[in-house]
Structure formats: C-alpha cells, structure tokens
Design an enzyme around this catalytic site. Structure first.
Site, PDB file in Angstrom:
ATOM      1  N   CYS A   1      -6.469  -2.570   6.713  1.00 13.07           N
ATOM      2  CA  CYS A   1      -7.486  -1.526   6.574  1.00 13.07           C
ATOM      3  C   CYS A   1      -8.778  -2.019   5.963  1.00 13.07           C
ATOM      4  CB  CYS A   1      -6.921  -0.354   5.769  1.00 13.07           C
ATOM      5  SG  CYS A   1      -6.407  -0.797   4.091  1.00 13.07           S
TER       6      CYS A   1
ATOM      7  N   CYS B   1       0.837  -1.201   0.000  1.00  9.92           N
ATOM      8  CA  CYS B   1       0.000   0.000   0.000  1.00  9.92           C
ATOM      9  C   CYS B   1       0.873   1.253   0.000  1.00  9.92           C
ATOM     10  CB  CYS B   1      -0.927   0.000   1.208  1.00  9.92           C
ATOM     11  SG  CYS B   1      -2.013   1.439   1.291  1.00  9.92           S
TER      12      CYS B   1
END
EC number: 2.8.1.13
Length: 373
Positions: free
Chosen positions: A195, A99
């Site tokens: 997340c 990410c």
C-alpha cells in the site's frame, strides 16, 4: 460515541463497499471508518486521498456515517520499520500480515470499541466458524481470492469481534452487486502490491531507506557475471531487474536469483525457473502463532503455503518445545521458499496459524550457514 454496533473498515475499494452494503441491508446498525495508514511523502504516488474520497462517497450512497482515524504513526513503528529492517537483513517481509495484526485488528478494533461498537467488519475473503466455544478462521469460499493467509496472526479475541461479510461470495458476484446498487467503487481496480509504495518503482522507493550498495552477481560456483545495486533489492526466484541479457559461455535461458550472501554483498543467480538451487524440502521458522491459542499437537501433518496464492502442499510439522518455532518438512521439493515470508498451516479449510520463515535447507542457504558456523 457512535450508535453503530458494527464499524466497517471502508478502504475506498469495492470489497469493503459491498461488505458495508450487505451489513446495512441485513439490518445491522453500522458506520464506516476510513484508516489513514501512510503519511503522504510528497511523491504524489499514494492513492490515500482518492481512496478517502471514494470511501466518503460510498458511505454517502449507503446513508451511513463515516469516521476517520490516522494510524500512520502506528503503521510506521509497527509495520514499516520492521519492513525496512527485514530487507536490510536480506530477507523478504510480508507487510500485509503485520498490517492486519498491528493495525486493522488492533488499532482499528480499539477505535471501533471506543465508538461503542461490538464488532468490526472488513472486506477480506475469509470465513469464521465457532466450534466448542472456539473461533476458527476458514478459507474464503472463492479460493482464488481467499485471504486467510494474510490473517493467520489473528487470535480468539480479534475473531470474536470480527465479521467477514464476503467470505462466502465469489469476486464476480461482489462486482455485480456493486454495479446493480450503483456503488461508486463498482468498477474500481483492485489495489495490488504494497500500500505505501503504490504504483511507483519498488527499488526507487526502497532506495530512500536502504541506499544502493553495489556488489557482484555470481553463479553458484563463483563466476562473476555482472554487478547489482544491492542484494536487498532482490528476492529469491526473481527474474526481473538483473540486466544480465546474454552471457558469453551460457545458454540464452533467463537468469533467476537463487541466493543472497548479505555479508559479502553477493547476489547469486542461476538459469532456469526450476534451478535446483531454488528448491528446498525443509524450513525452520520463528515462534509460531496459533489461532486456537495452541497447536493441535507437538508433531502433526497438515497442508501449508509459503506464499499467497501458492497451491497448498502436504507437510509434517514439528514444534520446538522451548521456543515454539517450527520445523516443516514437505512431501516434495518447494520452489523459492523465502526467509521473511510466512508459512501458513491448514487443516482442510481451517487456518491453524503460521510463522515467519527463518531458514531453509536450500543448497546455497545451507552452504552459507555452514560457512558462518
């Protein structure tokens, strides 16, 4: 076009909030940018909307503009598809590393440049230094919060355009500043885990993409103890979720995952958190990434981490000239070194770079490798 010279990635958390505050108070023309990285799947578990509201409130409190970008398609193709493929192969990936490389320091950086900014800033606990014209990534001063492990895939271009305002600060100081300034995120809990999973059960989430495939739970010598829902739901060293309880003929000690035979769908377990089957002294990696652009030498000694917040360990690194892959030999045995995770290398506080772990010399892994040869 924004007039801000620095675009701060505001996530709706306290760290990015204080990073924006510090830059504003230092006189930088700044703006915030909220990234949506995961499309709502209708489960109601994703905190994205709450985080978005908090990011807006923080920027309003600071009197700075805020921009919005949806990177969910890029996240799916650049991070999530790899995440699922790795689990399907029996490995344990680290999506935070990808990410950072693919989203926060690629698409976010591109968006900031399109808005006319020269730098991006984030709430990561890491530091930067420049030496002889080269950028160095340093551990955060607060070693308990240091996040350089997750940033080891960054390079010179990204670092040259990045600011880490919290790099010299301890977390309690960040909380104190947020409270004294009246930031709405001052007492917000830190986000944990992955997340896009949020607070929901990991196995239930993964089952949406990797359907359950039951198989045997065995001891290292092949005795069957029970059944599992799928080897890819487990990782090395894991204790939870085995549902073995007391097993006749064995001590009452807890069981731990010590190996995964993906080809035969067998989960291998042993008793004791320090089982010899969990130990390895050598690992081999995929091609490494070097923050400086090149390794310090073809063979060198340094410190390494194979998991976030793991104590660093002395090791010797050898680089394969043709592939760029690493062989890392540790001075003492390491527990649960896991293919798919990252080995990150350090010289003191300087993060040199790292690579994805491909294999180790743990006993069961070595046995499976030899059987397949």
């Amino acid at each position: 076009m924004s007039t801000a010279q620095v675009i701060v990635g505001v996530s709706g958390g306290v760290d990015s909030s204080v990073a924006a505050l510090l830059l504003r108070d230092a006189g930088h023309p700044i703006a915030g940018l909220f990234m949506q990285n995961w499309a709502d799947d209708g489960s109601g578990e994703c905190r994205a909307e709450e985080d978005r509201r908090d990011a807006v409130a923080v920027c309003g409190r600071l009197g700075i503009p805020i921009h919005f970008r949806d990177f969910s398609a890029e996240y799916w193709s650049g991070v999530f598809e790899h995440f699922v493929a790795e689990y399907a192969a029996g490995r344990t990936p680290n999506p935070d590393v990808l990410c950072n490389r693919e989203i926060k320091f690629r698409y976010f950086l591109d968006a900031a440049r399109e808005l006319g900014a020269r730098h991006i800033a984030t709430g990561h606990y890491a530091r930067l230094a420049q030496e002889r014209g080269r950028w160095r990534l340093l551990r955060g001063r607060d070693r308990g919060k240091d996040q350089s492990y997750f940033l080891h895939q960054l390079g010179q271009v990204q670092l040259a355009h990045t600011l880490f305002p919290l790099g010299d600060m301890p977390k309690p100081e960040v909380r104190r500043i947020a409270r004294e300034t009246g930031l709405p995120t001052a007492d917000k809990k830190d986000s944990t885990g992955i997340c896009f999973i949020g607070e929901r059960d990991f196995r239930s989430f993964l089952a949406q993409y990797l359907p359950a495939r039951e198989g045997e739970i065995q001891t290292p010598d092949g005795r069957v103890l029970g059944r599992h829902p799928g080897v890819f739901y487990f990782t090395l060293g894991q204790r939870e979720g085995l549902q073995l309880g007391g097993v006749r003929g064995f001590d009452a000690a807890p069981w731990y995952v010590v190996g995964k035979d993906v080809a035969h769908n067998v989960l291998v377990v042993d008793q004791g958190s320090d089982s010899p089957y969990l130990m390895s002294t050598r690992l081999w990696s995929e091609p490494a990434h070097w923050i400086d652009g090149a390794p310090p030498a073809a063979r060198f000694e340094c410190m390494a981490q194979t998991r976030y917040r793991q104590p660093e360990e002395p090791c010797q690194v050898s680089i394969d000239e043709s592939s760029g892959a690493l062989e890392v030999v540790f001075a003492r045995p390491q527990r649960a070194v896991t293919p798919g995770q990252s080995v990150v290398l350090y010289d003191g506080d300087v993060c040199l770079g790292g690579a994805v772990i491909a294999a180790t010399d743990a006993p069961l892994e070595r046995r499976l490798r030899e059987a397949a040869a």
